[in-house]
Design an enzyme around this catalytic site. Structure first.
Site, PDB file in Angstrom:
ATOM      1  N   ASP A 118       0.754  -1.376   0.096  1.00 53.39           N
ATOM      2  CA  ASP A 118      -0.348   0.152  -0.124  1.00 53.39           C
ATOM      3  C   ASP A 118       1.062   1.228   0.188  1.00 53.39           C
ATOM      4  O   ASP A 118      -0.002   2.388   0.280  1.00 53.39           O
ATOM      5  CB  ASP A 118      -0.955  -0.259   1.621  1.00 53.39           C
ATOM      6  CG  ASP A 118      -0.716  -0.153   2.667  1.00 53.39           C
ATOM      7  OD1 ASP A 118       0.818  -0.081   2.511  1.00 53.39           O
ATOM      8  OD2 ASP A 118      -1.878  -0.998   3.655  1.00 53.39           O
TER       9      ASP A 118
ATOM     10  N   ARG B  68       0.973   7.121  -0.355  1.00 58.67           N
ATOM     11  CA  ARG B  68       0.275   6.016   0.445  1.00 58.67           C
ATOM     12  C   ARG B  68      -1.269   5.603  -0.104  1.00 58.67           C
ATOM     13  O   ARG B  68      -2.216   6.982  -0.163  1.00 58.67           O
ATOM     14  CB  ARG B  68      -0.039   6.008   2.274  1.00 58.67           C
ATOM     15  CG  ARG B  68      -1.024   5.516   2.797  1.00 58.67           C
ATOM     16  CD  ARG B  68      -1.368   3.808   2.362  1.00 58.67           C
ATOM     17  NE  ARG B  68      -1.045   3.300   4.185  1.00 58.67           N
ATOM     18  CZ  ARG B  68      -2.540   2.633   3.951  1.00 58.67           C
ATOM     19  NH1 ARG B  68      -2.865   2.429   2.800  1.00 58.67           N
ATOM     20  NH2 ARG B  68      -2.800   2.334   5.060  1.00 58.67           N
TER      21      ARG B  68
ATOM     22  N   GLU C 256       2.264  -5.641   6.112  1.00 57.61           N
ATOM     23  CA  GLU C 256       2.950  -5.609   6.287  1.00 57.61           C
ATOM     24  C   GLU C 256       3.984  -6.025   5.737  1.00 57.61           C
ATOM     25  O   GLU C 256       4.174  -7.195   6.431  1.00 57.61           O
ATOM     26  CB  GLU C 256       3.446  -4.173   8.050  1.00 57.61           C
ATOM     27  CG  GLU C 256       2.772  -4.005   8.167  1.00 57.61           C
ATOM     28  CD  GLU C 256       2.844  -2.164   7.880  1.00 57.61           C
ATOM     29  OE1 GLU C 256       4.655  -1.851   7.356  1.00 57.61           O
ATOM     30  OE2 GLU C 256       2.189  -1.428   7.408  1.00 57.61           O
TER      31      GLU C 256
ATOM     32  N   ARG D  18       3.108  11.602   3.587  1.00 59.69           N
ATOM     33  CA  ARG D  18       3.194  10.638   2.586  1.00 59.69           C
ATOM     34  C   ARG D  18       1.937  11.381   1.942  1.00 59.69           C
ATOM     35  O   ARG D  18       0.926  11.548   2.346  1.00 59.69           O
ATOM     36  CB  ARG D  18       3.173   8.987   2.268  1.00 59.69           C
ATOM     37  CG  ARG D  18       3.611   7.859   3.256  1.00 59.69           C
ATOM     38  CD  ARG D  18       3.802   7.089   3.263  1.00 59.69           C
ATOM     39  NE  ARG D  18       2.302   6.803   4.817  1.00 59.69           N
ATOM     40  CZ  ARG D  18       2.592   5.636   4.643  1.00 59.69           C
ATOM     41  NH1 ARG D  18       2.938   4.048   4.251  1.00 59.69           N
ATOM     42  NH2 ARG D  18       1.275   4.795   6.049  1.00 59.69           N
TER      43      ARG D  18
ATOM     44  N   ASP E  40      -5.691  -1.503   2.762  1.00 61.54           N
ATOM     45  CA  ASP E  40      -4.298  -0.801   4.348  1.00 61.54           C
ATOM     46  C   ASP E  40      -3.938  -2.455   3.863  1.00 61.54           C
ATOM     47  O   ASP E  40      -4.242  -4.313   3.988  1.00 61.54           O
ATOM     48  CB  ASP E  40      -4.951  -1.416   5.578  1.00 61.54           C
ATOM     49  CG  ASP E  40      -4.041  -1.994   6.951  1.00 61.54           C
ATOM     50  OD1 ASP E  40      -3.125  -1.686   6.549  1.00 61.54           O
ATOM     51  OD2 ASP E  40      -4.463  -2.395   7.871  1.00 61.54           O
TER      52      ASP E  40
END
Length: 146
Positions: A51, A61, A69, A113, A66
């Site tokens: 993302d 972003r 990670e 971002r 979402d």
């Protein structure tokens, strides 16, 4: 008529409502923009994770999703899914030109971002990641992947 059109275009650019990614300009000049996975050093056009990406030197972003990670995953399954989301975002942005649409009410996130929705042919690239099970629709806060 020409001055009205010029005014409308100028206003749209200033507001950042819809921006065409310079991918088109680069292709017209014979230098296609490509988005590999980001590596160390200067970042210009590359994908950080599922993302986040750099577009012509600006960190962006993907605002409507979402993704898991990959830099600080909480578990092995988050890292695995995050790597898949990253690879898929690389594929999606390299399929051709797309537009950047501003996120309503916010221009940047707390990390500086730019918050943008990536759109091609009227469909969010983020929605494609969600439909493939590689991301979630952004709910306004991060939720655990583990």
């Amino acid at each position: 008529m020409k001055s009205i059109l010029t005014g409308v275009i100028s206003a749209a650019v200033l507001l950042g409502a819809i921006l065409i990614v310079p991918h088109v300009e680069a292709a017209q000049s014979g230098l296609p923009a490509t988005y590999p996975k980001c590596a160390s050093g200067a970042r210009y056009n590359c994908v950080v994770d599922g993302d986040t990406l750099w577009i012509y030197g600006q960190k962006v972003r993907v605002a409507d999703i979402d993704a898991p990670e990959i830099s600080t995953p909480k578990c092995a399954s988050e890292l695995t899914l995050g790597n898949k989301a990253t690879e898929r975002l690389i594929e999606l942005v390299n399929e051709g030109p797309f537009q950047l649409q501003a996120w309503p009410g916010r221009d940047t996130d707390r990390y500086g971002r730019k918050l943008r929705v990536l759109v091609r042919e009227g469909r969010s690239l983020g929605d494609r990641l969600v439909s493939e099970g590689l991301a979630r629709t952004w709910s306004g806060r991060r939720e655990p992947w583990c």
